[in-house]
Write a protein that holds these residues in place. Structure first.
Motif, PDB file in Angstrom:
ATOM      1  N   SER A   1      41.903  44.053  41.813  1.00  0.00           N
ATOM      2  CA  SER A   1      41.064  45.259  41.693  1.00  0.00           C
ATOM      3  C   SER A   1      40.196  45.200  40.438  1.00  0.00           C
ATOM      4  CB  SER A   1      41.948  46.516  41.662  1.00  0.00           C
ATOM      5  OG  SER A   1      42.678  46.625  42.853  1.00  0.00           O
ATOM      6  N   PHE A   2      40.782  44.659  39.348  1.00  0.00           N
ATOM      7  CA  PHE A   2      40.029  44.532  38.109  1.00  0.00           C
ATOM      8  C   PHE A   2      38.844  43.567  38.302  1.00  0.00           C
ATOM      9  CE2 PHE A   2      39.028  42.503  34.099  1.00  0.00           C
ATOM     10  CZ  PHE A   2      38.944  43.582  33.224  1.00  0.00           C
TER      11      PHE A   2
ATOM     12  N   LEU B   1      48.760  41.700  29.639  1.00  0.00           N
ATOM     13  CA  LEU B   1      48.011  41.351  28.430  1.00  0.00           C
ATOM     14  C   LEU B   1      46.618  40.814  28.778  1.00  0.00           C
ATOM     15  CD1 LEU B   1      50.834  39.637  26.320  1.00  0.00           C
ATOM     16  CD2 LEU B   1      49.747  41.848  25.879  1.00  0.00           C
ATOM     17  N   ALA B   2      46.533  40.008  29.859  1.00  0.00           N
ATOM     18  CA  ALA B   2      45.236  39.482  30.287  1.00  0.00           C
ATOM     19  C   ALA B   2      44.315  40.612  30.741  1.00  0.00           C
ATOM     20  CB  ALA B   2      45.423  38.466  31.418  1.00  0.00           C
TER      21      ALA B   2
ATOM     22  N   SER C   1      36.394  36.892  35.227  1.00  0.00           N
ATOM     23  CA  SER C   1      37.288  36.933  36.384  1.00  0.00           C
ATOM     24  C   SER C   1      38.672  36.458  35.938  1.00  0.00           C
ATOM     25  CB  SER C   1      36.754  36.048  37.514  1.00  0.00           C
ATOM     26  OG  SER C   1      37.641  36.054  38.609  1.00  0.00           O
ATOM     27  N   LEU C   2      39.694  37.312  36.158  1.00  0.00           N
ATOM     28  CA  LEU C   2      41.067  36.974  35.776  1.00  0.00           C
ATOM     29  C   LEU C   2      41.767  36.257  36.927  1.00  0.00           C
ATOM     30  CD1 LEU C   2      42.086  40.322  34.020  1.00  0.00           C
ATOM     31  CD2 LEU C   2      41.085  38.276  33.008  1.00  0.00           C
ATOM     32  N   LYS C   3      42.694  35.365  36.553  1.00  0.00           N
ATOM     33  CA  LYS C   3      43.424  34.598  37.557  1.00  0.00           C
ATOM     34  C   LYS C   3      44.522  35.457  38.168  1.00  0.00           C
ATOM     35  CE  LYS C   3      45.839  30.225  38.255  1.00  0.00           C
ATOM     36  NZ  LYS C   3      46.337  28.994  37.610  1.00  0.00           N
ATOM     37  N   VAL C   4      44.563  35.509  39.495  1.00  0.00           N
ATOM     38  CA  VAL C   4      45.599  36.276  40.197  1.00  0.00           C
ATOM     39  C   VAL C   4      46.808  35.361  40.389  1.00  0.00           C
ATOM     40  CG1 VAL C   4      46.171  37.559  42.286  1.00  0.00           C
ATOM     41  CG2 VAL C   4      43.824  37.635  41.372  1.00  0.00           C
ATOM     42  N   ARG C   5      47.949  35.732  39.764  1.00  0.00           N
ATOM     43  CA  ARG C   5      49.127  34.866  39.760  1.00  0.00           C
ATOM     44  C   ARG C   5      50.141  35.234  40.839  1.00  0.00           C
ATOM     45  NH1 ARG C   5      49.250  31.944  35.000  1.00  0.00           N
ATOM     46  NH2 ARG C   5      47.747  32.642  33.401  1.00  0.00           N
TER      47      ARG C   5
END
Length: 424
Positions: free
Chosen positions: A62-63, A30-31, A47-51
């Motif tokens: 990669s995103f 979803l993010a 920048s999305l958080k890598v969980r």
């Protein structure tokens, strides 16, 4: 009862595990979905958080990398766009672009100035029609790489180059029009043509006279000594006229090629102009004209080539006497400002019409062509005088009112020019 409790506990654990699993799997997706939508709307700085380090985590990394690269690329594109816009709007040439349907796309500042409009918002057909460009110019120029057309805009002459631009598939995407102001170039071309025509005319007239009188002498006029001497006198006069013309042309050619270098000395102008007046006094009295010089209140020393300065002064004084009627007054006087000594020759002669005044320093230009030729002028005197004044770091100006007289002013700088040498 035990079975029911066990089933309930199992369902609760399944729900909890399902929720945890869903959050772990679908949350990052979803993010990523929201990030993709934001990126589509132009927000690249995210920048999305890598969980985790699994496939979802790798996809998120990669995103983030893609967003970072896109941000950098868009920044470079924006900078390049700004550079191109600055370059486009600061070009001396005008640029107009139309798409394949003839719709206006863009134009720079130079284009609006050349076309003398505040804003260009016309399509291609209107542009062609408004400026009467009817030399076979179409939006689809076919296989021609470009087409050039010249058209007038007010007092200017504009050269327009029509060049198509293509898509990757080779289809015409539109047309770019590059405008150049060729007014000065056209004026120079016209002056060059006029100069050649004038030289041809000035030489043809005495040559025709010499040839006709020579043929007459050869046909028997030599037997009559009186007629023969008269004809030879005319031939000698016409030969002198051609010699003067060639001399003046060579002198102008040397100025053009920077071959005339001056022998600079100090010249006291009160004494110099008094001598000039004495030399021309007899000619002025012959026409019942009054030629006077008012000495300046103090010594006036200019730095110049004595012979060249004398050539300028004599040319202007001679013109004042030549083109003034009897009883005219010709007055010479000196003034000064912080930079220049100004030597003025003012006459009460015929004067020069307003439309002729800007052109009197052009080569071969005559205000009264028939009268000037009859008086023996080549039409080059003022052009040479102007060149001499400019070579001294000064200038020659004229003011006149038709029927009331002319004022010619020689501007000599007070500071000495850079040391030159003699004529090559």
């Amino acid at each position: 009862k035990t079975i029911i409790i066990a089933v309930a506990i199992a369902l609760l654990l399944a729900v909890i595990m399902g929720y945890v699993f869903a959050q772990t799997l679908t949350g990052p997706i979803l993010a990523l979905t929201r990030g993709a939508k934001n990126m589509a709307e132009g927000n690249f700085e995210q920048s999305l958080k890598v969980r985790s380090s699994d496939e979802i985590g790798q996809l998120t990394s990669s995103f983030n990398y893609m967003a970072s690269e896109l941000t950098k690329n868009m920044s470079e594109i924006y900078q390049e766009k700004n550079r191109l816009e600055i370059l486009l709007h600061n070009m001396s040439d005008g640029v107009i672009s139309f798409n394949k349907d003839g719709e206006f796309m863009l134009a720079n500042t130079a284009a609006t100035e050349m076309l003398e409009v505040d804003k260009i918002d016309m399509d291609f057909s209107t542009f062609i029609r408004n400026y009467d460009i009817n030399s076979g110019v179409y939006l689809d120029v076919g296989t021609e790489p470009s087409k050039r057309v010249t058209f007038p805009v007010g007092k200017q002459f504009i050269s327009a180059t029509f060049t198509p631009y293509y898509s990757a598939a080779g289809q015409i995407e539109g047309l770019v029009v590059v405008l150049q102001d060729i007014t000065e170039q056209k004026k120079l071309d016209d002056m060059r043509k006029e100069f050649v025509a004038n030289v041809s005319h000035e030489l043809r007239t005495p040559l025709t006279t010499v040839k006709s009188y020579t043929e007459t002498l050869m046909d028997g006029a030599m037997d009559d000594k009186e007629i023969a001497m008269e004809f030879l006198g005319i031939i000698d006069s016409e030969a002198d006229r051609m010699a003067f013309l060639v001399r003046d042309l060579l002198q102008l050619s040397r100025f053009d090629n920077k071959q005339v270098l001056l022998d600079i000395t100090d010249i006291e102008m009160n004494e110099f102009l008094s001598l000039t007046v004495k030399q021309n006094k007899i000619h002025a009295e012959g026409k019942h004209q009054q030629l006077t010089f008012e000495p300046y209140k103090e010594d006036v020393v200019i730095h110049g080539d004595r012979d060249r300065v004398g050539q300028v002064v004599n040319n202007i004084v001679t013109n004042a006497m030549k083109y003034s009627l009897e009883q005219a007054t010709i007055k010479i006087y000196i003034t000064e400002d912080d930079i220049y000594y100004k030597i003025t020759v003012k006459d009460t002669g015929m004067g020069i019409a307003r439309e002729d005044l800007p052109r009197i320093f052009e080569r071969f230009y005559r205000v009264d062509k028939a009268r000037s030729r009859a008086m023996g002028g080549t039409g080059l005197g003022l052009a040479i005088a102007k060149e001499i004044m400019e070579s001294h770091g000064g200038k020659l100006t004229a003011e006149s009112e038709y029927g009331k007289g002319t004022t010619m002013t020689m501007w000599f700088p007070k500071k000495p020019p850079e040391p030159p040498c003699k004529e090559a």
